[in-house]
Structure formats: structure tokens, C-alpha cells
Motif scaffolding. Structure first.
Motif, PDB file in Angstrom:
ATOM      1  N   ARG A   1     -25.889  -8.697 -31.617  1.00 37.18           N
ATOM      2  CA  ARG A   1     -26.591  -7.497 -31.150  1.00 37.18           C
ATOM      3  C   ARG A   1     -26.536  -6.378 -32.186  1.00 37.18           C
ATOM      4  O   ARG A   1     -27.503  -5.646 -32.381  1.00 37.18           O
TER       5      ARG A   1
ATOM      6  N   ALA B   1     -23.082   2.474 -31.598  1.00 37.88           N
ATOM      7  CA  ALA B   1     -23.027   2.525 -30.138  1.00 37.88           C
ATOM      8  C   ALA B   1     -23.158   3.953 -29.626  1.00 37.88           C
ATOM      9  O   ALA B   1     -23.838   4.207 -28.625  1.00 37.88           O
TER      10      ALA B   1
ATOM     11  N   THR C   1     -21.440   0.960 -22.665  1.00 32.05           N
ATOM     12  CA  THR C   1     -21.475  -0.022 -23.752  1.00 32.05           C
ATOM     13  C   THR C   1     -20.032  -0.395 -24.084  1.00 32.05           C
ATOM     14  O   THR C   1     -19.170   0.488 -24.173  1.00 32.05           O
TER      15      THR C   1
ATOM     16  N   GLN D   1     -24.488   4.800 -18.054  1.00 32.32           N
ATOM     17  CA  GLN D   1     -24.607   3.577 -18.859  1.00 32.32           C
ATOM     18  C   GLN D   1     -23.321   3.350 -19.646  1.00 32.32           C
ATOM     19  O   GLN D   1     -22.750   4.297 -20.201  1.00 32.32           O
TER      20      GLN D   1
ATOM     21  N   ARG E   1     -23.845   8.465 -20.994  1.00 34.55           N
ATOM     22  CA  ARG E   1     -23.382   7.205 -21.595  1.00 34.55           C
ATOM     23  C   ARG E   1     -21.907   7.280 -21.954  1.00 34.55           C
ATOM     24  O   ARG E   1     -21.422   8.323 -22.394  1.00 34.55           O
TER      25      ARG E   1
ATOM     26  N   GLY F   1     -26.582   5.049 -29.422  1.00 33.09           N
ATOM     27  CA  GLY F   1     -27.404   4.287 -28.497  1.00 33.09           C
ATOM     28  C   GLY F   1     -28.239   3.204 -29.148  1.00 33.09           C
ATOM     29  O   GLY F   1     -29.204   2.715 -28.555  1.00 33.09           O
TER      30      GLY F   1
ATOM     31  N   VAL G   1     -27.114   0.211 -29.966  1.00 31.62           N
ATOM     32  CA  VAL G   1     -26.737  -1.054 -29.320  1.00 31.62           C
ATOM     33  C   VAL G   1     -26.261  -0.723 -27.913  1.00 31.62           C
ATOM     34  O   VAL G   1     -25.713   0.355 -27.673  1.00 31.62           O
ATOM     35  N   GLU G   2     -26.476  -1.646 -27.002  1.00 33.30           N
ATOM     36  CA  GLU G   2     -26.099  -1.423 -25.609  1.00 33.30           C
ATOM     37  C   GLU G   2     -25.483  -2.685 -25.027  1.00 33.30           C
ATOM     38  O   GLU G   2     -25.613  -3.769 -25.602  1.00 33.30           O
ATOM     39  N   GLY G   3     -24.848  -2.534 -23.898  1.00 32.27           N
ATOM     40  CA  GLY G   3     -24.280  -3.681 -23.201  1.00 32.27           C
ATOM     41  C   GLY G   3     -22.951  -4.106 -23.794  1.00 32.27           C
ATOM     42  O   GLY G   3     -22.130  -3.287 -24.204  1.00 32.27           O
ATOM     43  N   GLU G   4     -22.751  -5.417 -23.854  1.00 33.94           N
ATOM     44  CA  GLU G   4     -21.513  -5.996 -24.378  1.00 33.94           C
ATOM     45  C   GLU G   4     -21.758  -6.440 -25.812  1.00 33.94           C
ATOM     46  O   GLU G   4     -22.595  -7.297 -26.072  1.00 33.94           O
TER      47      GLU G   4
ATOM     48  N   VAL H   1     -22.724  11.652 -24.930  1.00 37.94           N
ATOM     49  CA  VAL H   1     -22.055  10.349 -24.901  1.00 37.94           C
ATOM     50  C   VAL H   1     -20.560  10.556 -25.121  1.00 37.94           C
ATOM     51  O   VAL H   1     -20.157  11.483 -25.838  1.00 37.94           O
TER      52      VAL H   1
ATOM     53  N   VAL I   1     -18.962   4.811 -24.139  1.00 36.65           N
ATOM     54  CA  VAL I   1     -18.676   3.652 -24.993  1.00 36.65           C
ATOM     55  C   VAL I   1     -17.193   3.336 -24.882  1.00 36.65           C
ATOM     56  O   VAL I   1     -16.345   4.216 -25.090  1.00 36.65           O
TER      57      VAL I   1
END
Length: 382
Positions: free
Chosen positions: A314, A243, A193, A191, A135, A246, A248-251, A96, A137
Motif C-alpha cells: 500500500r 499516513a 490508519t 478514520q 483521523r 492521508g 495511505v489508509e487502512g492497515e 490528524v 494514525v
């Protein structure tokens, strides 16, 4: 105006969430230890995150990337500019990448700053995809939601981004947000975040919003509804650790639970208000910025006028809690800015500070501001 009860102001709805002590839950990570790359590792926030990751049982190795070597030990330093495509080779083997190499300097040339921020994020995301990193961030700001009179309090994390690019730095952040949303099409399998913190406060943090509290009076625009929510630097580093692992994910939004009304801020700070009509406040701010006398465009004033409070739901669902409350962070901010003086985001010193902070306080500051405008106009004529 009094604030709602704290459980309402936090955006939490009871249940187990309300039972957890602030800052008490460590990351509940049960996967294999990760190799985490951090860009901007020598910076204020990057150094805090690197220190956490070195001690995290979920992290096997930390790759610290910056254009200068920082003080952190127990990491592998890789010194280069993040805009250099060679960063792809430095990212190989990472699980990441946390990208924190951003220029938030208020005195920087806006075009140079934007070129660094946007190009840096583009290069790191592309390099991560090329290096096979799964990933990335990114860290922007809750400012991207915009500060508007009809904002919900708190804002939903998946809410529309309604900020205008007139505000300082927000244009850069919105472009980085657009970059993140293009990733699924441009780099399938990568991915992303995105963390969006509230007003960040901590040692070394200097923004137009922290300078708001260096003024002799707190500017309040008539008819506005300010709501103040802070995010301590340590809490942001903690959220970034979640983050990175991993969890939490997304916005994802991050900040202290709840918010403070303007009256509470004035009572806690002991700084009185200076209330001005919107036309005067916005018009003066626009003129001062246009003349190059202040670093903050008029669009920044909206963030002191209207709410842009976030829930952090989240992160809360993942077990994260802020260690600090708004009252504590405000107290720390006031201690940090003690002895510094700014008007309209422009830091004053020497004779300027003495003039602005005389017996007449904010009135004299406004007169001094008008004088600056007159002098600038006179110079232009000659």
C-alpha cells in the motif's frame, strides 16, 4: 539455502514500481496544509517524525505531546500524560493525531507497561473523537501477524492476525489492533490508519529482536525457516508522514524491500550459528522467563524461527520507497550492538559477559544459562 531474486523477495511484481529509485519519491500531497498532533513526540520515533513534519510543505502546524518536553523546535509543546482525559482539549484543532506514546522497554514491569500502552491508546482515540479530529494514525508491528511455519512470504496486508499474546508486547499490540477495528462502531466518522513495521532498527531502539544480534552465536532452532526483514527508523518516520498526510489508509505494512535468509545474515554478520532442537530451545526459554531470569517469553523465539515478512504494497502504491535495504540496516544494527552481550534477550555485563563470550562461545553461554536456572531453583527451596 539461497534467496530468491531481489524483485521476487521484495514482493513487487515489476512494472513502474521496480523502476523507482529507493527513497526517491517525496510525498505527493496536494491538499491544504494540516495541523498534525504527535503523541510521544519526545521519544525516539516521535522526535524523528516531528522533525520531518516541521519541514513538510503539507503540514501547517505540529502539536508535540508528551509527558516531557523534547528538543524539537518549531512546534507547539503540550506536556501531559496521554492517559489524562485532558488530552482531548490539547487535540482541538488538529486534523490528524499520530499516536506514538508507547512503552517498549524490555526491563519494564509487563503489567505496568501494558496498562500504559493500552490505556494510552484508548484515551487518545476517545479524545480525538471528542475533539472532532477526523483521523488517527496508530503504530503497532508486523509481529501481530504472527510468525508461523505456514506463513506466506510476503504476507498480505489484510491477512489474518495470528500472533499469540504469549510473546512480549504482542498482547499490547493486539489489543490496540482490536481497538482500531472497533472505532467505526464506537466513533463513527473517525478514520484510523494502522502502520505495522518489520524489525525496527535505529539509534535508541532496544528490543528482544535487536538483542538477538548481541548473542555470541545466532540461535537457530532446528527445522525452522528464519527470514529477516528490517525497517530503519528513518523509513518508519517517512511512512508515518505518508499516513499523517492521508496518502495511505487502512492497515499498512512497512519495511525494507525483500528479506534475508538465515545463511545470508550469518555471512553478512560474521556471527556463526548455534543450532538447537526446538524442544530444548523453547523449553529453556520458557523456564528462564518463568524464573524471571530473562525478559523474553518463549513465544518471542517464534519470530527468529519462522517468516513474518511483509510487502509494504500500500505504501509502494502511494509512491513511498524505503531509503535503506536490509543489508544496510543489518550493518547499522551490528555497529550499534558492538560491545554489548546478551543471551536469551538478557543483557550481560562484567563477569557474565566474560564468561559467556569465552573460547567456548555459545556452549559456555548455555552452560552459564543452566547454572542460572540451578541457582534460581536452589534459592526457591530456601
Amino acid at each position: 539455502m539461497s534467496s530468491p531474486p531481489s524483485d521476487v523477495r521484495s514482493g513487487l511484481t515489476g512494472g513502474d514500481q521496480a523502476q523507482v529509485a529507493p527513497g526517491s519519491a517525496p510525498p505527493a500531497y496536494g491538499g491544504r496544509p494540516l495541523t498534525v498532533a504527535v503523541t510521544g513526540a519526545a521519544g525516539v520515533l516521535g522526535a524523528r517524525l516531528v522533525a520531518r513534519l516541521v519541514e513538510s510543505p503539507g503540514v501547517r502546524k505540529v502539536l508535540a505531546i508528551d509527558d516531557r518536553r523534547g528538543e524539537a523546535s518549531g512546534v507547539q509543546w503540550r506536556v501531559l500524560d496521554v492517559r489524562d482525559p485532558a488530552v482531548a482539549e490539547r487535540l482541538r484543532g488538529a486534523d490528524v493525531v499520530v499516536h506514538l506514546a508507547m512503552d517498549f522497554g524490555m526491563e519494564a514491569d509487563p503489567r505496568t507497561r501494558s496498562a500504559y500502552n493500552v490505556r494510552g491508546a484508548q484515551t487518545v482515540v476517545t479524545a480525538a473523537a471528542a475533539a472532532g479530529v477526523p483521523r488517527v494514525v496508530l503504530c503497532t508491528s508486523a509481529m501481530v501477524y504472527g510468525a508461523l511455519p505456514d506463513n506466506e512470504v510476503p504476507l498480505a496486508e489484510d491477512g489474518e492476525l495470528r500472533a499469540t499474546e504469549e510473546a512480549s508486547l504482542v498482547g499490547d499490540l493486539l489489543e490496540i489492533e482490536r481497538l482500531a477495528r472497533r472505532v467505526p462502531r464506537a466513533h463513527p466518522g473517525l478514520q484510523v490508519t494502522v502502520l505495522r513495521p518489520a524489525v525496527v532498527v535505529g539509534p535508541g531502539v532496544d528490543t528482544v529482536l535487536t538483542r538477538h544480534f548481541e548473542a555470541p552465536r545466532l540461535l537457530v532452532v532446528a527445522g525452522s525457516r528464519p527470514c529477516w526483514q528490517f525497517c530503519h527508523l528513518d523509513d518508519l518516520a517517512s511512512a508515518l508522514e505518508y499516513a499523517a498526510l492521508g496518502l495511505v489508509e487502512g492497515e499498512v505494512t512497512v519495511g525494507c524491500d525483500g528479506w534475508l535468509e538465515q545463511e545470508e545474515v550469518e555471512e553478512l554478520s560474521g556471527i556463526r550459528r548455534m543450532e538447537l532442537p526446538a524442544s530444548l530451545a523453547l523449553g529453556t526459554a520458557a523456564r528462564l522467563h518463568r524464573l524471571g531470569l530473562t525478559p523474553a517469553p518463549a513465544g518471542d523465539l517464534a519470530y527468529t524461527m519462522y517468516p513474518w515478512v511483509v510487502s509494504g504494497s500500500r505504501l509502494h502504491e502511494a509512491g513511498w520507497r524505503p531509503k535503506y535495504g536490509n543489508e544496510e540496516v543489518l550493518a547499522e544494527l551490528l555497529a550499534q550492538v558492538a560491545g554489548k552481550h546478551a543471551v536469551a534477550g538478557r543483557r550481560l555485563g562484567g563477569k557474565e559477559a566474560a564468561t559467556s563470550l569465552g573460547a567456548a562461545g555459545a556452549t559456555v553461554a548455555l552452560v552459564g544459562t543452566a547454572a542460572l536456572v540451578r541457582r534460581a531453583r536452589k534459592r526457591r527451596r530456601f
